[in-house]
Write a protein that holds these residues in place. Structure first.
Motif, PDB file in Angstrom:
ATOM      1  N   SER A  27       7.063  -9.394  -3.814  1.00  0.00           N
ATOM      2  CA  SER A  27       6.987  -8.170  -4.172  1.00  0.00           C
ATOM      3  C   SER A  27       7.030  -7.889  -5.755  1.00  0.00           C
ATOM      4  N   GLU A  28       7.911  -9.002  -6.251  1.00  0.00           N
ATOM      5  CA  GLU A  28       8.392  -8.929  -7.683  1.00  0.00           C
ATOM      6  C   GLU A  28       6.779  -8.978  -8.627  1.00  0.00           C
ATOM      7  N   ASP A  68       0.731  -3.555  -1.278  1.00  0.00           N
ATOM      8  CA  ASP A  68       0.604  -2.800  -0.129  1.00  0.00           C
ATOM      9  C   ASP A  68       0.614  -3.277   1.274  1.00  0.00           C
ATOM     10  N   ALA A  69       0.343  -4.625   1.091  1.00  0.00           N
ATOM     11  CA  ALA A  69       0.626  -5.503   2.419  1.00  0.00           C
ATOM     12  C   ALA A  69       1.971  -5.612   2.638  1.00  0.00           C
ATOM     13  N   ILE A  70       2.895  -5.805   1.640  1.00  0.00           N
ATOM     14  CA  ILE A  70       4.215  -5.946   1.985  1.00  0.00           C
ATOM     15  C   ILE A  70       4.806  -4.663   2.345  1.00  0.00           C
ATOM     16  N   ALA A  71       4.329  -3.368   1.650  1.00  0.00           N
ATOM     17  CA  ALA A  71       4.812  -2.442   2.379  1.00  0.00           C
ATOM     18  C   ALA A  71       4.209  -1.980   3.698  1.00  0.00           C
ATOM     19  N   LEU A  89      -4.676  -8.714   8.366  1.00  0.00           N
ATOM     20  CA  LEU A  89      -5.054 -10.040   7.313  1.00  0.00           C
ATOM     21  C   LEU A  89      -4.160 -10.320   6.143  1.00  0.00           C
ATOM     22  N   ALA A  90      -4.041  -9.101   5.415  1.00  0.00           N
ATOM     23  CA  ALA A  90      -3.234  -9.364   4.252  1.00  0.00           C
ATOM     24  C   ALA A  90      -1.848  -9.407   4.407  1.00  0.00           C
ATOM     25  N   ALA A  91      -1.225  -9.158   5.536  1.00  0.00           N
ATOM     26  CA  ALA A  91      -0.006  -9.211   5.788  1.00  0.00           C
ATOM     27  C   ALA A  91       0.415 -10.737   6.590  1.00  0.00           C
ATOM     28  N   ALA A  92      -0.517 -11.146   7.030  1.00  0.00           N
ATOM     29  CA  ALA A  92      -0.546 -12.454   7.881  1.00  0.00           C
ATOM     30  C   ALA A  92       0.020 -13.634   6.938  1.00  0.00           C
TER      31      ALA A  92
END
Ligand code: ZN
Ligand code: ZN
Length: 303
Positions: free
Chosen positions: A112-113, A121-124, A151-154
């Motif tokens: 996230s850094e 957004d995916a990390i959130a 898919l972005a969090a996968a």
């Protein structure tokens, strides 16, 4: 000049002399992969993605270095698995220790850094999931069910799962594992291979190993044989024109599948996960020939 046709196995030492299983080198596995991603990113059409993967691999390296002790199969369970030819850390049935989610948090925090908007957004979205939601995502990644998930969090979930399984396999050591059935799946975790790799040096010179998509273990399989169905008929090799031939697609007429094969004698820095993603053009070419890819790259569908 005469030519002869080699039969599978003929070009290699007898099976007993071959190191059957190579576990990843715990201290360098993800760090080397990060370096390879970075090298591949330079001037590549998918440079931003490959650079993202380099950072993700570095985060995996750090998470593995700090991984706590977790429950592992005991000596009796390992002996039973060896006796029955079963992978003792089978990805789809193994009860995951919550420590893998701690690794996921560490990887997400590190990524996230300075993250781009979509990555942030995916990390959130990942951070607000409850335990059950995260485990469900893990089940989907391990099942290669990518149609109904974030898919972005996968990739973060896949990265943490790789770290967890690499931690377990390297904690147990290669002696814990035996040959398993079917030979197309990893003898450690029963996952399919991301690619195969023809090694160089020492007792492994010229030997082909399948590289696990999840735990990074490599197991031996003779060349000129389909890594999916073991057929030796109708095996063909495809490569992108103009390349140095370090990455090819090995396709099988019998089961209609292909998997990439990497040649370390053509490029000693090849990494199966990284070079597979960087050679997506070859997958597109293979798609046109109508054969299906047999093994997953846990990061491929996030591209
Ligand atoms: Zn494995
Ligand atoms: Zn086949």
């Amino acid at each position: 000049m005469s030519a002869s046709i080699l039969q599978p196995g003929q070009i290699e030492a007898p099976a007993g002399d071959i190191p059957f299983l190579r576990l990843p080198a715990r201290g360098s596995h993800f760090r080397d992969r990060a370096a390879r991603f970075r090298q591949l990113a330079d001037g590549h059409k998918m440079g931003d993605f490959l650079e993202f993967m380099a950072r993700l691999s570095e985060a995996q390296h750090a998470a593995l270095a700090h991984f706590p002790q977790v429950a592992l199969p005991d000596a009796d369970q390992l002996a039973l698995a060896r006796a029955h030819g079963m992978p003792p850390l089978a990805a789809r049935t193994w009860r995951r220790d919550p420590a893998w989610r701690t690794a996921l948090q560490a990887i997400a925090a590190s990524m996230s850094e300075g993250a781009s908007r979509p990555v942030g957004d995916a990390i959130a979205r990942l951070s607000v999931l409850d335990e059950a939601g995260v485990e469900k995502l893990a089940d989907a990644v391990l099942d290669n069910r990518f149609h109904d998930i974030d898919l972005a969090a996968a990739p973060f979930v896949a990265a943490a799962l790789q770290v967890y399984w690499t931690h377990m396999s390297t904690s147990l050591g290669a002696g814990a594992f035996g040959r398993s059935e079917p030979p197309s799946l990893c003898p450690v975790c029963a996952s399919p291979p991301v690619a195969s790799i023809v090694r160089i040096g020492g007792a492994e010179q010229g030997l082909r190993y399948l590289h696990c998509a999840l735990c990074g273990s490599e197991w031996h399989m003779v060349r000129a044989k389909c890594s999916n169905c073991e057929s030796t008929k109708g095996i063909a090799y495809y490569a992108i024109e103009g390349g140095k031939g370090a990455v090819k697609a090995e396709s099988c007429e019998t089961c209609g599948s292909y998997l990439k094969i990497l040649y370390l004698d053509k490029d000693p820095l090849l990494d199966p996960t990284a070079d597979d993603l960087a050679s997506l053009a070859l997958d597109i070419l293979m798609d046109e020939t109508g054969v299906q890819r047999s093994g997953p790259n846990l990061f491929l569908l996030s591209v």
